[in-house]
Design an enzyme around this catalytic site. Structure first.
Site, PDB file in Angstrom:
ATOM      1  CG  ASP A 193     -34.467  44.354 -50.128  1.00  0.00           C
ATOM      2  OD1 ASP A 193     -34.773  43.797 -49.164  1.00  0.00           O
ATOM      3  OD2 ASP A 193     -34.211  45.621 -50.322  1.00  0.00           O
ATOM      4  CE  LYS A 224     -28.552  39.883 -47.520  1.00  0.00           C
ATOM      5  NZ  LYS A 224     -29.318  40.832 -48.451  1.00  0.00           N
ATOM      6  N   GLY A 244     -34.656  41.456 -43.463  1.00  0.00           N
ATOM      7  CA  GLY A 244     -35.651  40.303 -43.739  1.00  0.00           C
ATOM      8  C   GLY A 244     -35.395  39.335 -44.683  1.00  0.00           C
ATOM      9  CG  HIS A 245     -32.551  36.700 -44.882  1.00  0.00           C
ATOM     10  ND1 HIS A 245     -31.497  36.275 -44.464  1.00  0.00           N
ATOM     11  CD2 HIS A 245     -32.138  37.888 -45.627  1.00  0.00           C
ATOM     12  CE1 HIS A 245     -30.475  37.003 -44.532  1.00  0.00           C
ATOM     13  NE2 HIS A 245     -30.965  37.994 -45.265  1.00  0.00           N
ATOM     14  CD  GLN A 283     -29.041  45.539 -42.850  1.00  0.00           C
ATOM     15  OE1 GLN A 283     -28.234  45.050 -42.412  1.00  0.00           O
ATOM     16  NE2 GLN A 283     -30.182  45.591 -41.984  1.00  0.00           N
TER      17      GLN A 283
END
Length: 428
Positions: free
Chosen positions: A13, A16, A40-41, A222
Site C-alpha cells: 500500500d 506503487k 490493489g493499485h 504487496q
C-alpha cells in the site's frame, strides 16, 4: 539500465500504482510477476480513477502488459476487471494484454477454503479471502490447473479429479459441501474461450522483446515485509514479493529485473494482523489514516498507521538490492509540528537494528525514535525540489541516510504529474 523492477519496500500500500503508471511512459512493456487479485493499485489520471487488482498498471495507457507465471489468476475476476475498465473507456484485448500460459488458476474451491479457514482461525492472519493462499498450495503441490489446461478437456477432467481427492477431506473438516466436479468442469469450459485468446508463452515474448532492446517494467504487488520467506511470518502473503521474484515470476532470468525501485511511504502502514513496532493508536495515527485515506483498494479495510520505520526499510533495501526509492505521501505529514523516525529497536533491553525472524521477538520490539521538526507549509502538488519546505527536505535527506539508499522519485499527491524526479531509473 534497460529494465526497472518496482516493489513495495514496507508492508504494501505504498503507492506503487501511481509510480508504475508514471514509469509506464518510459517503458515498452509492463509485467506483473507475483500475487493475485488480493493486491490493489489505484491510479488517478486527471478526473478519472482506476482501481486495478490483477491487471498490470500499464494497460491504462495501452502499453503491452503481461501477467506472468508467478501470478495466480482468478479467470472470472480477470474478465470482470477487463469489463470494468472497458466501461471506463480502456479497451483491453489480446493486442494489449498477455497471460502466461503456465500461470496457475484460482478456482472457487480455493476461495471457499480461504474464507472457511479464516473464519475458523483463533488467530486470524487477515487474508482477503480471495483464495490466493490455497491456490499457491495447489501450485506447489503439483495439482493446480494452469491456463494452458483450459484448451484440453481431458487434462481438465484429470486435474479436477486430483483436486477433488485433496480438497474433499479439507472441505468436510471445515463443514463445506462436497465439491461438484461436473459443475466446476462446466464452468471452466464455458470460461475458457474468453481467456485463451490472451494466453501465450510469456517467457518467449519477453525474451524477444529484450533482445530487441525494449524496456521492461516489472510491477510487484504487496510489499517486501509480506514476503512468504522474509516477511513477518505467518502474517504474510503466500508468494515471494521481493525483487528477485521478478525473474522467476516472468521467466526472463536473473539479469532481467535491472534497476530496483523500492516504493516507500513517508510513514508506515499495514493491513491485517501481525507485528507493527511503530504503530500509533492516538490522534496522530488517526490523522495519518484520515488525511492519507488509508483504506485498502481491494477490501476497503482501514490500514493501521505509524511513524516511519527506517530499520524496517533498511532491511528491505538489503533484501531487494534496492537501487533507489520512490518516497510517497509526503504531503500527508503536512501540518504535524513534530515528526518521529524509528532508527532501530530494543529487544529485552538490548539494542537491535533489524526485524528478527521470530514472531515473539517481533512483537516485543520497542522502537527507538529520533525526533524532527515538522512543517506548516503544504507539500501537496510540489513538482520541484525547491518547492519543498526546508524541514521537509531535511526529513527526506535523513531518511536517505538512515536506510542507505537515495530518493530517486518523490510523490506529493495521487495525481500522476505531481512527482519530483531526482534520478530516472531507466537511465541510472
Amino acid at each position: 539500465m534497460a529494465n526497472v523492477t518496482v516493489i513495495g519496500a514496507q508492508w504494501g500500500d505504498e503507492g506503487k500504482g501511481k509510480i508504475v503508471d508514471w514509469l509506464s511512459n518510459r517503458a515498452d512493456v509492463v509485467v506483473r510477476f507475483q500475487g493475485g487479485h488480493n493486491a490493489g493499485h489505484t491510479l488517478v489520471v486527471g478526473n478519472q480513477t482506476y482501481k486495478l487488482s490483477l491487471l498490470p498498471s500499464g494497460v491504462v495507457q495501452g502499453k503491452p502488459s503481461i501477467i506472468g507465471n508467478g501470478v495466480v489468476v482468478d479467470p472470472w475476476h480477470l474478465l470482470s476487471e477487463i469489463e470494468t475498465l472497458g466501461g471506463q473507456g480502456v479497451a483491453i484485448g489480446p493486442d494489449v494484454l498477455m497471460l502466461a500460459d503456465n500461470a496457475c488458476l484460482i478456482l472457487p474451491i480455493h476461495r471457499d477454503l480461504d474464507q472457511a479457514r479464516e473464519a475458523a482461525a483463533a488467530n486470524k492472519i487477515g487474508t482477503t479471502g480471495r483464495g490466493i493462499g490455497p491456490a499457491y498450495e495447489d501450485k506447489v503441490g503439483r495439482r493446480a490447473i494452469r491456463v494452458a489446461d483450459l484448451a484440453d478437456r481431458e487434462a481438465l477432467e484429470a486435474k479436477i479429479d486430483r483436486l477433488q481427492a485433496h480438497h474433499a477431506p479439507l472441505r468436510a473438516g471445515l463443514g463445506l459441501p462436497p465439491l461438484d466436479t461436473a459443475a466446476l468442469l462446466a464452468e471452466l469450459l464455458a470460461m475458457a474461450p474468453k481467456i485463451l485468446p490472451f494466453a501465450q508463452p510469456a517467457w518467449l515474448r519477453l525474451d524477444a522483446l529484450v533482445k530487441a532492446g525494449k524496456r521492461v517494467l516489472f510491477e510487484g504487488a504487496q510489499g517486501a515485509l509480506l514476503d512468504v520467506d522474509h516477511g513477518t511470518y505467518p502474517y504474510v502473503t503466500s508468494s515471494n514479493t521481493v525483487a528477485g521474484q521478478a525473474a522467476a515470476g516472468s521467466g526472463l532470468g536473473p539479469k532481467g529485473p535491472g534497476y530496483v525501485l523500492g516504493i516507500v511511504k513517508a510513514y508506515t502502514t499495514r493491513v491485517g494482523g501481525g507485528p507493527f513496532p511503530t504503530e500509533l493508536e492516538d490522534e496522530v495515527g488517526q490523522h495519518l489514516g484520515t488525511v492519507g485515506r488509508e483504506f485498502g483498494t481491494v477490501t476497503g479495510r482501514s490500514r493501521r498507521c505509524g511513524w516511519f520505520d527506517a530499520a524496517l526499510v533498511r532491511q528491505s533495501v538489503a533484501l531487494n538490492g534496492i537501487s533507489g526509492i520512490a518516497l510517497t505521501k509526503l504531503d500527508v505529514l503536512d501540518g504535524l509540528p513534530t515528526l518521529k523516525i524509528c532508527t532501530g529497536y530494543t529487544l529485552n533491553g538490548e539494542p537491535i537494528g533489524y526485524l528478527p525472524a521470530g514472531l515473539k521477538a517481533q512483537s516485543q520490539l520497542v522502537p527507538v525514535y529520533e525526533e524532527m521538526e515538522g512543517w506548516a507549509e503544504t507539500t501537496q502538488g510540489a513538482r520541484t525540489w525547491k518547492d519543498l519546505p526546508a524541514s521537509a527536505v531535511k526529513y527526506v535527506r535523513r531518511i536517505e541516510e538512515l536506510i542507505g539508499a537515495p530518493v530517486a522519485m518523490l510523490s506529493t499527491s495521487p495525481q500522476r504529474d505531481d512527482t519530483i524526479l531526482m534520478r530516472d531509473p531507466f537511465h541510472d
